[in-house]
Design a protein around this motif. Structure first.
Motif, PDB file in Angstrom:
ATOM      1  N   ALA A 117       0.835  -1.204   0.000  1.00 16.27           N
ATOM      2  CA  ALA A 117       0.000   0.000   0.000  1.00 16.27           C
ATOM      3  C   ALA A 117       0.868   1.251   0.000  1.00 16.27           C
ATOM      4  O   ALA A 117       0.577   2.227  -0.704  1.00 16.27           O
ATOM      5  CB  ALA A 117      -0.934  -0.001   1.205  1.00 16.27           C
ATOM      6  N   ARG A 118       1.946   1.215   0.768  1.00 14.60           N
ATOM      7  CA  ARG A 118       2.874   2.353   0.808  1.00 14.60           C
ATOM      8  C   ARG A 118       3.512   2.558  -0.565  1.00 14.60           C
ATOM      9  O   ARG A 118       3.635   3.680  -1.045  1.00 14.60           O
ATOM     10  CB  ARG A 118       3.945   2.108   1.868  1.00 14.60           C
ATOM     11  N   GLY A 119       3.899   1.480  -1.216  1.00 12.95           N
ATOM     12  CA  GLY A 119       4.484   1.564  -2.557  1.00 12.95           C
ATOM     13  C   GLY A 119       3.491   2.103  -3.574  1.00 12.95           C
ATOM     14  O   GLY A 119       3.850   2.897  -4.446  1.00 12.95           O
ATOM     15  N   THR A 120       2.243   1.672  -3.463  1.00 16.21           N
ATOM     16  CA  THR A 120       1.194   2.169  -4.358  1.00 16.21           C
ATOM     17  C   THR A 120       1.021   3.671  -4.177  1.00 16.21           C
ATOM     18  O   THR A 120       0.944   4.425  -5.154  1.00 16.21           O
ATOM     19  CB  THR A 120      -0.143   1.445  -4.086  1.00 16.21           C
ATOM     20  N   LEU A 121       0.978   4.111  -2.935  1.00 23.76           N
ATOM     21  CA  LEU A 121       0.826   5.542  -2.659  1.00 23.76           C
ATOM     22  C   LEU A 121       2.010   6.329  -3.202  1.00 23.76           C
ATOM     23  O   LEU A 121       1.834   7.390  -3.824  1.00 23.76           O
ATOM     24  CB  LEU A 121       0.672   5.762  -1.149  1.00 23.76           C
ATOM     25  N   ARG A 122       3.206   5.805  -3.002  1.00 27.59           N
ATOM     26  CA  ARG A 122       4.413   6.468  -3.523  1.00 27.59           C
ATOM     27  C   ARG A 122       4.328   6.595  -5.045  1.00 27.59           C
ATOM     28  O   ARG A 122       4.602   7.652  -5.607  1.00 27.59           O
ATOM     29  CB  ARG A 122       5.659   5.678  -3.124  1.00 27.59           C
ATOM     30  N   GLU A 123       3.923   5.519  -5.722  1.00 23.25           N
ATOM     31  CA  GLU A 123       3.804   5.509  -7.180  1.00 23.25           C
ATOM     32  C   GLU A 123       2.771   6.534  -7.663  1.00 23.25           C
ATOM     33  O   GLU A 123       3.013   7.267  -8.622  1.00 23.25           O
ATOM     34  CB  GLU A 123       3.396   4.104  -7.645  1.00 23.25           C
ATOM     35  N   VAL A 124       1.649   6.608  -6.988  1.00 26.10           N
ATOM     36  CA  VAL A 124       0.594   7.543  -7.383  1.00 26.10           C
ATOM     37  C   VAL A 124       1.025   8.984  -7.128  1.00 26.10           C
ATOM     38  O   VAL A 124       0.903   9.850  -7.998  1.00 26.10           O
ATOM     39  CB  VAL A 124      -0.727   7.222  -6.643  1.00 26.10           C
ATOM     40  N   LEU A 125       1.547   9.265  -5.938  1.00 25.15           N
ATOM     41  CA  LEU A 125       1.928  10.642  -5.598  1.00 25.15           C
ATOM     42  C   LEU A 125       3.055  11.160  -6.479  1.00 25.15           C
ATOM     43  O   LEU A 125       3.142  12.369  -6.739  1.00 25.15           O
ATOM     44  CB  LEU A 125       2.306  10.739  -4.121  1.00 25.15           C
ATOM     45  N   ALA A 126       3.906  10.282  -6.971  1.00 25.11           N
ATOM     46  CA  ALA A 126       5.018  10.685  -7.837  1.00 25.11           C
ATOM     47  C   ALA A 126       4.524  11.255  -9.170  1.00 25.11           C
ATOM     48  O   ALA A 126       5.282  11.927  -9.878  1.00 25.11           O
ATOM     49  CB  ALA A 126       5.949   9.508  -8.087  1.00 25.11           C
ATOM     50  N   GLN A 127       3.264  11.056  -9.491  1.00 27.13           N
ATOM     51  CA  GLN A 127       2.702  11.545 -10.751  1.00 27.13           C
ATOM     52  C   GLN A 127       2.205  12.991 -10.663  1.00 27.13           C
ATOM     53  O   GLN A 127       1.728  13.536 -11.653  1.00 27.13           O
ATOM     54  CB  GLN A 127       1.548  10.634 -11.191  1.00 27.13           C
ATOM     55  N   PHE A 128       2.336  13.605  -9.482  1.00 30.32           N
ATOM     56  CA  PHE A 128       1.808  14.950  -9.281  1.00 30.32           C
ATOM     57  C   PHE A 128       2.925  15.946  -8.992  1.00 30.32           C
ATOM     58  O   PHE A 128       3.941  15.599  -8.391  1.00 30.32           O
ATOM     59  CB  PHE A 128       0.800  14.951  -8.125  1.00 30.32           C
ATOM     60  N   THR A 129       2.697  17.182  -9.402  1.00 35.06           N
ATOM     61  CA  THR A 129       3.648  18.258  -9.128  1.00 35.06           C
ATOM     62  C   THR A 129       3.530  18.669  -7.661  1.00 35.06           C
ATOM     63  O   THR A 129       2.520  18.372  -7.009  1.00 35.06           O
ATOM     64  CB  THR A 129       3.339  19.491  -9.998  1.00 35.06           C
TER      65      THR A 129
END
Length: 154
Positions: A117-129
């Motif tokens: 879940a932490r990895g998923t969140l990291r992956e998603v948040l990395a797509q935003f400025t």
């Protein structure tokens, strides 16, 4: 800023859909985690609340944070204690009070279940400025505060 009256119906419905899907996936995730821990989803979430508290907490505080009745929380604590996740200890400042203390050894064994879940969140948040992250941060805080008021404080 948009007022509730100015919010277009299609925007509201779109976000209702996102919230429902996110909620369903979150419940399914925590159900899987709880099952691996030998707990019910409610017990797992109450354990999570106790783990995020700063030190031991009272059953009443778990009830406040979870929105459950104190009677239901007593059952949760009994089950968590029986499974070795928590123990009841006397409050050093008021011996009449009983606190719930997380047994770190047992609870810590399951930290790896949350890494995905932490990895998923990291992956998603990395797509935003950074600016977009500020908006997402504000949205998340407002959503949590509003839900807490309407669900737990109600």
């Amino acid at each position: 800023m948009t007022s509730e009256q100015d919010l277009p119906a299609d925007v509201l419905e779109r976000f209702v859909g996102y919230a429902r899907e996110s909620s369903a996936l979150t419940i399914l995730f925590h159900t899987q985690v709880a099952e691996r821990m030998g707990l019910s989803p409610t017990d797992e979430k109450c354990l999570d609340l106790a783990m995020r508290a700063e030190g031991p907490v009272t059953a009443g505080r778990i009830a406040e944070l979870s929105g459950l009745s104190t009677g239901a929380v007593t059952g949760v604590i009994d089950r968590l204690e029986g499974a070795g996740y928590v123990r009841r200890v006397r409050d050093p400042h008021d011996r009449r009070k009983v606190l719930v203390e997380v047994t770190v050894d047992k609870a810590g064994r399951y930290a790896h279940l949350f890494e995905g879940a932490r990895g998923t969140l990291r992956e998603v948040l990395a797509q935003f400025t950074p600016a977009e992250l500020e908006v997402l941060d504000r949205y998340s805080r407002v959503l949590i505060e509003t839900f807490r008021r309407r669900v737990i404080d109600a």
